[in-house]
Design a protein around this motif. Structure first.
Motif, short mmCIF file in Angstrom:
data_model
loop_
_atom_site.label_atom_id
_atom_site.label_comp_id
_atom_site.label_asym_id
_atom_site.label_seq_id
_atom_site.Cartn_x
_atom_site.Cartn_y
_atom_site.Cartn_z
N LYS A 75 -10.43 -6.12 4.40
CA LYS A 75 -10.44 -5.50 5.45
C LYS A 75 -9.45 -4.16 5.55
O LYS A 75 -9.44 -3.56 6.38
CB LYS A 75 -9.63 -6.44 6.32
N CYS A 76 -9.22 -3.64 4.33
CA CYS A 76 -8.20 -2.47 4.19
C CYS A 76 -9.38 -1.38 4.32
O CYS A 76 -10.34 -1.31 3.53
CB CYS A 76 -7.49 -2.57 2.86
N ARG A 77 -8.81 -0.66 5.01
CA ARG A 77 -9.91 0.57 5.07
C ARG A 77 -9.15 1.78 4.29
O ARG A 77 -10.17 2.92 4.22
CB ARG A 77 -9.54 1.20 6.59
N TYR A 78 -8.24 1.73 3.59
CA TYR A 78 -7.87 2.66 2.66
C TYR A 78 -7.69 2.14 0.95
O TYR A 78 -8.47 1.22 1.04
CB TYR A 78 -6.55 3.25 3.17
N ASP A 79 -7.08 2.78 0.23
CA ASP A 79 -6.81 2.47 -1.06
C ASP A 79 -6.20 1.25 -0.86
O ASP A 79 -5.16 0.86 -0.28
CB ASP A 79 -6.23 3.54 -1.74
N VAL A 80 -6.54 0.16 -1.56
CA VAL A 80 -6.05 -1.19 -1.78
C VAL A 80 -4.78 -1.36 -2.64
O VAL A 80 -5.02 -0.77 -3.63
CB VAL A 80 -6.81 -2.41 -2.02
N PRO A 81 -3.65 -1.54 -2.26
CA PRO A 81 -2.58 -1.48 -3.27
C PRO A 81 -2.67 -2.62 -4.21
O PRO A 81 -3.25 -3.79 -3.82
CB PRO A 81 -1.20 -1.67 -2.33
N ASP A 82 -2.32 -2.52 -5.58
CA ASP A 82 -2.49 -3.46 -6.54
C ASP A 82 -1.51 -4.54 -6.36
O ASP A 82 -0.69 -4.52 -5.68
CB ASP A 82 -2.81 -3.14 -7.69
N TYR A 83 -1.72 -5.86 -7.04
CA TYR A 83 -1.03 -7.07 -6.86
C TYR A 83 0.57 -6.61 -7.40
O TYR A 83 1.34 -7.32 -6.89
CB TYR A 83 -1.54 -8.40 -7.23
#
Length: 147
Positions: A75-83
């Motif tokens: 659902k993230c529209r931007y860069d997904v932060p890593d875990y």
């Protein structure tokens, strides 16, 4: 208690399991339970020597964590932060909570992940998780994202 590497690993593993099983992080904490979370924390220096995928799979299997439909990554529209990045956000907040309140670390983990802030940090379409640790801690104490 700044930069607790074992807490960092524990929080990152919770995040990894949540993404893997598409579970809210609060649900992952419930499935793991206090005793397992304490075990992960106490032996983080051993667990981090193995690939996080294997460690996660072991705990998913052991704690019977089912797949669900919470998919904040897609659902993230931007860069997904890593875990690891999100694990650090939780680590810092839990450190600050425990430092200021004197809470036991495991209680702090359960409290933070079971609170309203889990949803705020898990919303990658905002910049909340990028805010300073002081701001996030203040929001946590206030019970809402401060304006």
């Amino acid at each position: 208690m700044k930069n607790d590497i074992d807490l960092f690993f524990t929080c990152s593993l919770i995040e990894f399991i949540g993404r893997q099983q598409k579970q809210k992080r609060s649900a992952v904490v419930e499935f793991l339970g206090r005793d397992t979370i304490k075990r992960i924390y106490d032996y983080a220096d051993v667990f981090h020597c193995e690939p996080i995928e294997k460690v996660a799979d072991d705990f998913i299997t052991m704690c019977h964590i089912p797949a669900d439909s919470f998919d904040n990554v897609s659902k993230c529209r931007y860069d997904v932060p890593d875990y690891w990045t999100i694990g650090e956000v939780y680590e810092r907040l839990i450190e600050d909570l425990c430092d200021h309140s004197g809470k036991n670390l495991i209680d702090g983990i359960v409290e933070v992940y079971s609170s309203w802030i889990d949803e705020a940090i898990s919303n990658y379409n905002t910049d909340f998780y990028y805010q300073s640790r002081e701001y996030i801690h203040e929001c946590y104490k206030e019970g809402c994202v401060c304006a």
